[in-house]
Design an enzyme around this catalytic site. Structure first.
Site, PDB file in Angstrom:
ATOM      1  N   ALA A  46      43.756  99.364  -1.375  1.00  0.00           N
ATOM      2  CA  ALA A  46      42.397  98.840  -1.297  1.00  0.00           C
ATOM      3  C   ALA A  46      42.314  97.456  -1.926  1.00  0.00           C
ATOM      4  CB  ALA A  46      41.416  99.801  -1.967  1.00  0.00           C
ATOM      5  N   GLU A  47      42.929  97.276  -3.095  1.00  0.00           N
ATOM      6  CA  GLU A  47      42.956  95.958  -3.730  1.00  0.00           C
ATOM      7  C   GLU A  47      44.265  95.701  -4.447  1.00  0.00           C
ATOM      8  OE1 GLU A  47      38.673  95.478  -2.924  1.00  0.00           O
ATOM      9  OE2 GLU A  47      39.733  97.202  -3.741  1.00  0.00           O
ATOM     10  N   THR A  48      44.643  94.432  -4.429  1.00  0.00           N
ATOM     11  CA  THR A  48      45.707  93.906  -5.280  1.00  0.00           C
ATOM     12  C   THR A  48      45.075  92.843  -6.169  1.00  0.00           C
ATOM     13  OG1 THR A  48      47.466  94.308  -3.662  1.00  0.00           O
ATOM     14  CG2 THR A  48      47.896  92.656  -5.360  1.00  0.00           C
ATOM     15  N   HIS A  74      37.965  98.778  -9.969  1.00  0.00           N
ATOM     16  CA  HIS A  74      39.150  99.590 -10.280  1.00  0.00           C
ATOM     17  C   HIS A  74      40.387  98.726 -10.480  1.00  0.00           C
ATOM     18  CE1 HIS A  74      40.377  99.272  -6.013  1.00  0.00           C
ATOM     19  NE2 HIS A  74      41.550  99.749  -6.394  1.00  0.00           N
TER      20      HIS A  74
END
Length: 263
Positions: A46-48, A74
């Site tokens: 979802a995210e880096t 997060h």
């Protein structure tokens, strides 16, 4: 060959394989933006988050597999965990600075939990959008618009749990994401978060969404300290507190892997 250290952390997780996995790269200096986007696409999470030490704080940026976003809870919690655990950050407070979201902090609690301190999102009630309602397959009680997301209010937890969105239709909505929420059975409120336009059909646990949810439920329930759950398949628990124009979001983190990216 150049190598970059990579960490993958499960954020807002009581145990491994729950919560929301985020990748974290701590850099000496910023990489080219196109390269950071390619790394995020390759990670396919979802995210880096990318972090650069700057004086007494850290600059931070967040990328989905498809684009850079304004704020990610997060992945910020995961970044703080990495700095505490693997980079010997001495104090119990980490200061982050984002060009898109300003000043953010993460505090390490005596319990080992981490607390995000984020700016509150200002919600404005808007007419219920028929396209969103059709895509979700459920009529909300009311609908709000924040900085980047829509928030739809439902009657009970069962409506949230049983929802089966049409992601093809949701992808056409002009917003970062769609938050659906209702009072919880065992917690103060529950939610789910859909963001197909960012390459994330359903996000497991979304810290930034709780900058919108916390002020709404604080006013609705008449309380400033609340317990929330995000009802994705992985699931996650968040302690939320409204403090004026800031939201405190507390959760745990579990490390999954450490590795190297070979460029």
């Amino acid at each position: 060959m150049k190598t970059l250290k990579l960490y993958q952390i499960d954020a807002f997780a009581e145990k491994l394989f729950t919560g929301n996995p985020a990748a974290v790269c701590v850099l000496d200096s910023w990489l080219d933006e196109d390269l950071m986007q390619k790394i995020a696409m390759e990670n396919n999470l979802a995210e880096t988050a990318f972090v650069v030490h700057s004086g007494d704080q850290y600059q931070i940026r967040w990328f989905t597999p498809e684009l850079e976003v304004d704020l990610c809870g997060h992945a910020t919690l995961a970044s703080a965990y990495v700095l505490f655990q693997y980079y010997n950050h001495e104090s119990d407070l980490i200061r982050f600075q984002s060009e898109r979201s300003g000043h953010l902090t993460v505090r390490r609690e005596a319990s080992g939990e981490l607390t995000l301190d984020f700016p509150v999102d200002q919600l404005k009630e808007v007419p219920i959008n028929e396209e969103i309602t059709i895509a979700l397959g459920a009529e909300p009680l009311s609908m709000y618009k924040g900085k980047t997301d829509y928030v739809l209010i439902y009657r009970n937890q069962e409506e949230i749990t049983s929802m089966q969105p049409n992601f093809f239709l949701l992808d056409k909505i002009d917003a970062r994401g769609i938050i659906v929420t209702a009072p919880g059975n065992e917690v103060d409120f529950v939610s789910r978060f859909f963001a197909p336009s960012c390459g994330i059909p359903e996000d497991p646990v979304t810290g930034s969404a709780h900058t919108s949810l916390t002020p709404y439920w604080a006013k609705s329930l008449g309380k400033e300290n609340m317990l929330a759950k995000q009802l994705s398949q992985r699931g996650g628990t968040l302690k939320c507190a409204l403090r004026g124009d800031r939201v405190l979001i507390t959760g745990k983190a579990k490390p999954y892997l450490r590795g190297e990216i070979m460029l």
